[in-house]
Design an enzyme around this catalytic site. Structure first.
Site, short mmCIF file in Angstrom:
data_model
loop_
_atom_site.label_atom_id
_atom_site.label_comp_id
_atom_site.label_asym_id
_atom_site.label_seq_id
_atom_site.Cartn_x
_atom_site.Cartn_y
_atom_site.Cartn_z
N GLN A 130 -7.57 -3.88 1.05
CA GLN A 130 -6.27 -4.07 0.40
C GLN A 130 -5.65 -5.41 0.79
OE1 GLN A 130 -4.71 -0.42 2.02
NE2 GLN A 130 -4.86 0.66 0.06
N THR A 170 0.86 -1.18 0.00
CA THR A 170 0.00 0.00 0.00
C THR A 170 0.90 1.23 0.00
OG1 THR A 170 -0.12 0.36 2.40
CG2 THR A 170 -1.59 -1.32 1.48
N CYS A 171 0.29 2.41 0.07
CA CYS A 171 1.11 3.63 0.07
C CYS A 171 1.93 3.75 1.35
CB CYS A 171 0.25 4.87 -0.14
SG CYS A 171 -1.00 5.13 1.15
N ASN A 172 1.52 3.05 2.39
CA ASN A 172 2.22 3.18 3.67
C ASN A 172 3.03 1.96 4.08
OD1 ASN A 172 1.44 5.81 4.33
ND2 ASN A 172 -0.55 5.12 5.06
#
EC number: 1.2.1.70
Length: 426
Positions: free
Chosen positions: A119, A50-52
């Site tokens: 996700q 994910t983005c993090n």
């Protein structure tokens, strides 16, 4: 078999390093295949990106962890030492606890955010498509989903949380006096842009536009908000038209460069432009932040905004941790039972072998005309002798302490818990 996790996230690694290990959903399947093919014994494996965070969960030989770290470092174009300094490795109960906390939103930058669960489910489906899922990881993630559901229904962990999309609107409101007077451009058409467009649409901006690589997907999203659709190729020539730009694509390279923004600033006659780059790796070149009249924020810059109200939810966090503790204990109990399966299979195979040998011997005795009672007696004696031979040998071996320990084990197994009788000297 061991369950372990290797990962890096927003608390351990800077944005640009995380960007090197970001994988789009359609890249997960080939990436998992590449990882497993690089190992002598292919483990069960799942990749969450994910983005993090980027995390690999495996069920297999724990010795494969170091190889996996080196393989991941090579894939990201960095040294193993650099990755190791920003990564975390977790095993068994710690790995399970981490998976449960991630699924429940406790490990997210936005405490309690619900997107991570979807996700994670997507990552599991991709692992299944790659043939990388097995019974152990299947159990881990199904239990993760169940724990996450219980956390969300039994606690207020998600109450009053501020998403990245909502934080973008809040920051824009600090720059522009009236969001109803601005023109907003969204770059991309994925889930994050969908959320951002929803939040901005609630403020009724003057206009909204969506730029996407494929017009069809952009049109589908734009139709919900009455937004204009444009091609990514038209972005440089039209960037100056917009007061706010929110970007989140799966591109591996920046799609909004310094030069394009410099030209937009001049055409805007230095009116401020608000930009949010929610992508990892970046969609907007970082040097853009240094331009006058440009207010650029990344996912890491938004961290302080989304933390608002986190302290007020610590009671919910404590409740969630209790639920997670119970989930970890149940999973570890299942895993412990699972680890005895090879031994049980071995025992069954051994006793089948003994049984077959004694039956063959009994048939020979019957063929010789031996009385049936004698045959049955020989059969049962042969079986019991084979079954007890190992235990009796251990009882006569070793020192006094080991014999005493063996005696208690044999008593528990064969005498159903009756204490062994003490030997009395005559």
């Amino acid at each position: 078999m061991s369950v372990w996790a290797l990962g890096l996230n927003h608390t351990t690694a800077p944005l640009d390093l995380r960007g090197r290990f970001a994988y789009a959903l359609d890249q997960i399947e080939p990436t998992l295949r590449g990882l497993r093919e690089s190992l002598a014994r292919q483990p069960e494996a799942t990749l969450l990106s994910t983005c993090n965070r980027t995390e690999i969960y495996c069920a297999g030989d724990h010795n494969d962890l170091e190889h996996t770290l080196e393989w991941l470092a090579h894939n990201g174009g960095v040294s193993p030492a650099l990755l190791r300094s920003h990564a975390y490795t977790l095993q068994d109960d710690q790995a399970a606890r981490h998976a449960f906390r991630v699924a429940s939103g406790l490990d997210s930058m936005v405490l309690g955010e619900p997107q991570i669960l979807g996700q994670l489910k997507d990552a599991v489906r991709a692992a299944e498509d790659a043939g990388a899922m097995g019974s152990t990881l299947h159990q881990l993630f199904q239990r993760s989903f169940a724990v996450a559901k219980e956390v969300r229904t039994s606690t207020e962990i998600g109450a009053h949380s501020i998403s990245m999309a909502a934080a973008s609107v809040r920051l824009a409101g600090q720059l522009f006096e009236n969001l109803g007077d601005i023109r907003v451009l969204f770059v991309g058409a994925g889930e994050m842009i969908d959320l951002a467009a929803t939040h901005f649409a609630a403020k009724t901006p003057k206009s909204m536009a969506i730029a996407n690589r494929t017009l069809e997907r952009g049109e589908k999203l734009a139709s919900r908000f009455g937004a204009e659709v444009m091609r990514l190729a038209d972005l440089p020539s039209r960037l100056h038209e917009f007061d706010a730009v929110i970007s989140c694509t799966a591109s591996t390279l920046p799609i909004i460069g310094l030069g394009a923004v410099e030209r937009a600033v001049k055409l805007r006659k230095h009116r401020p432009m608000f930009m949010v780059d929610l992508a990892v790796p970046r969609d907007i070149e970082p040097e853009v932040k240094d331009l006058p009249d440009i207010y650029l924020y990344t996912v890491d810059d938004l961290a302080h905004v989304v933390q608002t109200g986190k302290d007020n939810r610590q009671a919910a966090v404590a409740q969630a941790e209790v639920i997670i503790d119970a989930g970890v204990q149940n999973f570890m109990h299942w895993l412990g039972q699972r680890r005895t399966v090879p031994l049980i299979q071995q025992l069954n195979a051994q006793t089948d072998e003994w049984r077959a040998a004694e039956i063959a011997r009994a048939k020979k005795l019957i063929a010789k005309g031996e009385p049936m009672d004698a045959v049955l007696d020989a059969l049962t004696r042969g079986l019991t002798q084979k079954m007890l031979h190992g235990a009796l040998a251990e009882l006569h071996a070793g020192d006094a302490a080991s014999r005493e320990a063996t005696a208690h084990t044999v008593s528990r197994l064969f005498l159903r818990g009756q204490p062994p009788k003490e030997h009395k000297e005559r």
